[in-house]
Motif scaffolding. Structure first.
Motif, PDB file in Angstrom:
ATOM      1  N   MET A   4      31.788   9.389  29.825  1.00  0.00           N
ATOM      2  CA  MET A   4      32.416   9.313  31.299  1.00  0.00           C
ATOM      3  C   MET A   4      33.721   9.812  31.534  1.00  0.00           C
ATOM      4  SD  MET A   4      32.225   5.900  33.681  1.00  0.00           S
ATOM      5  CE  MET A   4      32.830   5.854  35.335  1.00  0.00           C
ATOM      6  N   ASP A   5      33.754  10.468  32.404  1.00  0.00           N
ATOM      7  CA  ASP A   5      35.265  11.081  32.576  1.00  0.00           C
ATOM      8  C   ASP A   5      36.056  10.191  33.536  1.00  0.00           C
ATOM      9  OD1 ASP A   5      33.193  12.397  34.650  1.00  0.00           O
ATOM     10  OD2 ASP A   5      35.285  12.969  35.636  1.00  0.00           O
ATOM     11  N   ILE A   6      37.430  10.473  33.221  1.00  0.00           N
ATOM     12  CA  ILE A   6      38.211   9.742  34.067  1.00  0.00           C
ATOM     13  C   ILE A   6      39.105  10.636  35.103  1.00  0.00           C
ATOM     14  CG2 ILE A   6      40.189   8.123  34.215  1.00  0.00           C
ATOM     15  CD1 ILE A   6      39.206   7.321  31.444  1.00  0.00           C
ATOM     16  N   ALA A   7      39.210  10.398  36.393  1.00  0.00           N
ATOM     17  CA  ALA A   7      39.846  11.089  37.126  1.00  0.00           C
ATOM     18  C   ALA A   7      40.717  10.346  38.254  1.00  0.00           C
ATOM     19  CB  ALA A   7      38.900  11.981  38.043  1.00  0.00           C
ATOM     20  N   ALA A   8      42.008  10.856  38.410  1.00  0.00           N
ATOM     21  CA  ALA A   8      42.829  10.317  39.551  1.00  0.00           C
ATOM     22  C   ALA A   8      41.852  10.588  40.940  1.00  0.00           C
ATOM     23  CB  ALA A   8      44.139  11.048  39.477  1.00  0.00           C
ATOM     24  N   LYS A   9      42.571   9.421  41.863  1.00  0.00           N
ATOM     25  CA  LYS A   9      41.844   9.611  43.128  1.00  0.00           C
ATOM     26  C   LYS A   9      41.854  10.885  43.538  1.00  0.00           C
ATOM     27  CE  LYS A   9      41.911   7.201  47.634  1.00  0.00           C
ATOM     28  NZ  LYS A   9      42.196   5.942  48.398  1.00  0.00           N
ATOM     29  N   PRO A  10      40.789  11.888  43.987  1.00  0.00           N
ATOM     30  CA  PRO A  10      40.939  12.864  44.439  1.00  0.00           C
ATOM     31  C   PRO A  10      41.572  13.268  45.462  1.00  0.00           C
ATOM     32  CG  PRO A  10      38.868  12.270  44.603  1.00  0.00           C
ATOM     33  CD  PRO A  10      39.579  11.313  43.929  1.00  0.00           C
ATOM     34  N   THR A  11      42.535  14.080  45.702  1.00  0.00           N
ATOM     35  CA  THR A  11      43.149  14.470  46.992  1.00  0.00           C
ATOM     36  C   THR A  11      42.490  15.971  47.465  1.00  0.00           C
ATOM     37  OG1 THR A  11      44.900  15.597  45.878  1.00  0.00           O
ATOM     38  CG2 THR A  11      45.178  13.365  46.370  1.00  0.00           C
ATOM     39  N   VAL A  12      41.957  16.724  46.464  1.00  0.00           N
ATOM     40  CA  VAL A  12      41.321  17.865  46.892  1.00  0.00           C
ATOM     41  C   VAL A  12      40.061  17.921  46.137  1.00  0.00           C
ATOM     42  CG1 VAL A  12      43.509  19.254  47.224  1.00  0.00           C
ATOM     43  CG2 VAL A  12      42.420  19.067  44.849  1.00  0.00           C
ATOM     44  N   SER A  13      38.966  18.672  46.712  1.00  0.00           N
ATOM     45  CA  SER A  13      37.923  18.866  45.977  1.00  0.00           C
ATOM     46  C   SER A  13      37.530  20.265  45.644  1.00  0.00           C
ATOM     47  CB  SER A  13      36.544  18.053  46.954  1.00  0.00           C
ATOM     48  OG  SER A  13      36.693  18.980  48.212  1.00  0.00           O
ATOM     49  N   ARG A  14      38.287  21.080  46.044  1.00  0.00           N
ATOM     50  CA  ARG A  14      38.108  22.407  45.879  1.00  0.00           C
ATOM     51  C   ARG A  14      39.597  23.042  44.980  1.00  0.00           C
ATOM     52  NH1 ARG A  14      33.139  24.389  46.724  1.00  0.00           N
ATOM     53  NH2 ARG A  14      33.724  26.525  47.727  1.00  0.00           N
ATOM     54  N   MET A  15      39.316  24.297  44.184  1.00  0.00           N
ATOM     55  CA  MET A  15      40.350  24.879  43.765  1.00  0.00           C
ATOM     56  C   MET A  15      40.411  26.242  44.212  1.00  0.00           C
ATOM     57  SD  MET A  15      38.811  25.706  39.927  1.00  0.00           S
ATOM     58  CE  MET A  15      39.749  27.128  39.559  1.00  0.00           C
ATOM     59  N   ARG A  16      41.705  26.938  44.048  1.00  0.00           N
ATOM     60  CA  ARG A  16      41.789  28.385  44.286  1.00  0.00           C
ATOM     61  C   ARG A  16      42.001  28.955  42.928  1.00  0.00           C
ATOM     62  NH1 ARG A  16      46.472  29.492  46.891  1.00  0.00           N
ATOM     63  NH2 ARG A  16      47.195  27.581  46.352  1.00  0.00           N
ATOM     64  N   ALA A  17      41.477  30.271  42.757  1.00  0.00           N
ATOM     65  CA  ALA A  17      41.389  30.907  41.543  1.00  0.00           C
ATOM     66  C   ALA A  17      41.450  32.360  41.951  1.00  0.00           C
ATOM     67  CB  ALA A  17      40.294  30.806  40.949  1.00  0.00           C
ATOM     68  N   ALA A  18      42.186  33.227  41.060  1.00  0.00           N
ATOM     69  CA  ALA A  18      42.274  34.708  41.362  1.00  0.00           C
ATOM     70  C   ALA A  18      41.320  35.260  40.165  1.00  0.00           C
ATOM     71  CB  ALA A  18      43.612  35.140  40.998  1.00  0.00           C
ATOM     72  N   ILE A  19      40.762  36.363  41.075  1.00  0.00           N
ATOM     73  CA  ILE A  19      39.598  37.104  40.225  1.00  0.00           C
ATOM     74  C   ILE A  19      40.075  38.732  40.352  1.00  0.00           C
ATOM     75  CG2 ILE A  19      37.367  38.101  40.414  1.00  0.00           C
ATOM     76  CD1 ILE A  19      36.663  35.151  41.591  1.00  0.00           C
ATOM     77  N   VAL A  20      40.318  39.104  39.242  1.00  0.00           N
ATOM     78  CA  VAL A  20      40.382  40.667  38.987  1.00  0.00           C
ATOM     79  C   VAL A  20      39.105  41.291  39.626  1.00  0.00           C
ATOM     80  CG1 VAL A  20      41.328  42.693  37.914  1.00  0.00           C
ATOM     81  CG2 VAL A  20      42.509  40.147  37.438  1.00  0.00           C
ATOM     82  N   THR A  21      39.205  42.042  40.648  1.00  0.00           N
ATOM     83  CA  THR A  21      37.816  42.788  41.026  1.00  0.00           C
ATOM     84  C   THR A  21      37.600  44.060  40.655  1.00  0.00           C
ATOM     85  OG1 THR A  21      38.995  43.296  42.962  1.00  0.00           O
ATOM     86  CG2 THR A  21      37.890  41.032  43.228  1.00  0.00           C
ATOM     87  N   SER A  22      38.523  44.760  40.133  1.00  0.00           N
ATOM     88  CA  SER A  22      38.802  46.164  39.902  1.00  0.00           C
ATOM     89  C   SER A  22      39.997  46.304  39.238  1.00  0.00           C
ATOM     90  CB  SER A  22      38.209  47.285  41.021  1.00  0.00           C
ATOM     91  OG  SER A  22      38.936  47.148  42.117  1.00  0.00           O
ATOM     92  N   PRO A  23      40.242  47.548  38.648  1.00  0.00           N
ATOM     93  CA  PRO A  23      41.538  47.968  38.282  1.00  0.00           C
ATOM     94  C   PRO A  23      42.660  47.919  39.335  1.00  0.00           C
ATOM     95  CG  PRO A  23      40.021  49.312  37.395  1.00  0.00           C
ATOM     96  CD  PRO A  23      39.310  48.596  38.342  1.00  0.00           C
ATOM     97  N   GLY A  24      43.662  46.985  39.071  1.00  0.00           N
ATOM     98  CA  GLY A  24      44.862  46.816  40.093  1.00  0.00           C
ATOM     99  C   GLY A  24      44.391  46.149  41.330  1.00  0.00           C
ATOM    100  N   HIS A  25      43.200  45.540  41.380  1.00  0.00           N
ATOM    101  CA  HIS A  25      42.911  44.801  42.376  1.00  0.00           C
ATOM    102  C   HIS A  25      42.500  43.124  42.570  1.00  0.00           C
ATOM    103  CE1 HIS A  25      42.581  48.942  44.000  1.00  0.00           C
ATOM    104  NE2 HIS A  25      43.064  48.392  44.819  1.00  0.00           N
ATOM    105  N   ILE A  26      43.117  42.430  43.083  1.00  0.00           N
ATOM    106  CA  ILE A  26      42.585  40.871  42.956  1.00  0.00           C
ATOM    107  C   ILE A  26      41.765  40.539  44.203  1.00  0.00           C
ATOM    108  CG2 ILE A  26      44.298  40.627  41.307  1.00  0.00           C
ATOM    109  CD1 ILE A  26      45.589  38.832  43.559  1.00  0.00           C
ATOM    110  N   ALA A  27      41.181  39.359  44.052  1.00  0.00           N
ATOM    111  CA  ALA A  27      40.633  38.325  45.421  1.00  0.00           C
ATOM    112  C   ALA A  27      41.068  36.936  44.871  1.00  0.00           C
ATOM    113  CB  ALA A  27      39.387  38.675  45.433  1.00  0.00           C
ATOM    114  N   VAL A  28      41.522  36.309  45.752  1.00  0.00           N
ATOM    115  CA  VAL A  28      41.537  34.758  45.584  1.00  0.00           C
ATOM    116  C   VAL A  28      40.652  33.892  46.379  1.00  0.00           C
ATOM    117  CG1 VAL A  28      43.155  32.739  45.888  1.00  0.00           C
ATOM    118  CG2 VAL A  28      44.048  35.072  45.334  1.00  0.00           C
TER     119      VAL A  28
END
Length: 328
Positions: free
Chosen positions: A1-25
């Protein structure tokens, strides 16, 4: 069973390299840690030069990348713990050896985090490159009274200059940028040489060492010419340490010179995660004690949405640049 702090967010942001020299968040669901894992709410991640080859889009690279991929210099606060985790608590501020840290959260094995002491509260701590510096210094076997040449004064070269000078070595710093040489002097370099002409550098080092050359030479650039130069500057029975190479293609070595001088050649890149972690713990202690102060070396700070700019700046190295951080 995992233990977590009381969540203040349910989502995360992440960078993805979509092609050479380009990202999307992109926004993604928060991952949950599995057994012996923790989740870290990341404060930021350092930008490593090893990212630049995949960023350029070589044939072997696959796009788009996984969310947060390429980032491996993260630090933050543990906000969830999986089953069978010991030695790590919710709320611990840690440096982590994880591999999807261009994101606001990442999952990491509990054995791959190191707790940061209170003295470092509020300060960025990209543990992986700081640990690399400590491990390279250890492998270099630098002693008081030795002459040490460091080729390439970026973030890593600057830290190694400080460590070598503090150990009582005479450091000759060699770098192409005037700004980097100024940093090297602040870090304790006894002499600095512009990296502009191969043979002139060799003659300058011969003059500074009465023809004896250097007991230790650390190559911290990762290109062919600095590797060639490193061999030329290492004295007979000296030690040459390769620290800058990032697997971006083959290199040629002057085996005739290396053999004739009887050089000890050290590949200072570690592959054992436990050794990586020991380096990070050593770096934490070195910063806590004031043996090294990386804070002035973090010269460029970006938000996650400008990761592309951070990578391009790391590639182009404008005047005044040493190390980029992405902070969330």
């Amino acid at each position: 069973m995992d233990i977590a702090a009381k969540p203040t967010v349910s989502r995360m942001r992440a960078a993805i390299v979509t092609s050479p020299g380009h990202i999307a968040v992109e926004t993604r669901a928060l991952p949950k840690p599995g057994p012996r894992q923790v989740r870290i709410a990341l404060e930021g991640c350092g930008v490593c030069a090893s990212n630049l080859t995949p960023w350029s889009g070589p044939e072997w690279m696959t796009f788009p990348t996984e969310a947060g991929a390429l980032g491996h210099e993260g630090w933050g606060t543990v906000d969830a713990i999986g089953a069978d985790v010991t030695g790590v608590r919710l709320g611990d501020r840690v440096a982590a050896l994880s591999y999807h840290a261009y994101a606001t959260h990442d999952i990491v094995d509990a054995s791959m985090v190191a707790t940061l002491p209170g003295e470092l509260d509020g300060k960025p701590f990209p543990g992986e490159p700081l640990g690399c510096a400590m491990n390279i210094f250890s492998r270099s076997n630098i002693e008081r009274g030795q002459t040490v040449a460091i080729i390439g004064i970026g973030f890593l070269g600057a830290l190694l200059t400080r460590l070598a000078a503090a150990a009582g070595a005479r450091v000759i710093a060699i770098s192409r940028r005037t700004y980097s040489l100024e940093v090297a002097r602040r870090m304790g370099a006894a002499e600095t040489i512009p990296m502009d002409d191969h043979w002139r550098i060799i003659e300058s080092v011969k003059t500074l060492t009465d023809g004896n050359l250097c007991d230790r030479v650390i190559e911290a650039v990762g290109k062919q010419w600095p590797l060639d130069l490193a061999g030329e500057l290492t004295r007979e029975r000296g030690r040459m340490i390769i620290a800058g190479y990032h697997q971006d293609g083959p290199r040629q070595v002057n085996m005739q010179l290396w053999n004739w001088r009887g050089l000890d050649v050290i590949n200072a890149h570690e592959r054992d995660p436990a050794v990586y972690m020991q380096g990070i713990r050593d770096a934490i202690e070195a910063v806590r004690q004031g043996r090294i102060d990386p804070q002035p070396l973090y010269t460029h700070i970006y938000p996650l949405e400008r990761l592309d700019e951070a990578l391009n700046t790391t590639r182009d190295r404008p005047d005044g640049f040493l190390k980029a951080l992405v902070q969330y």
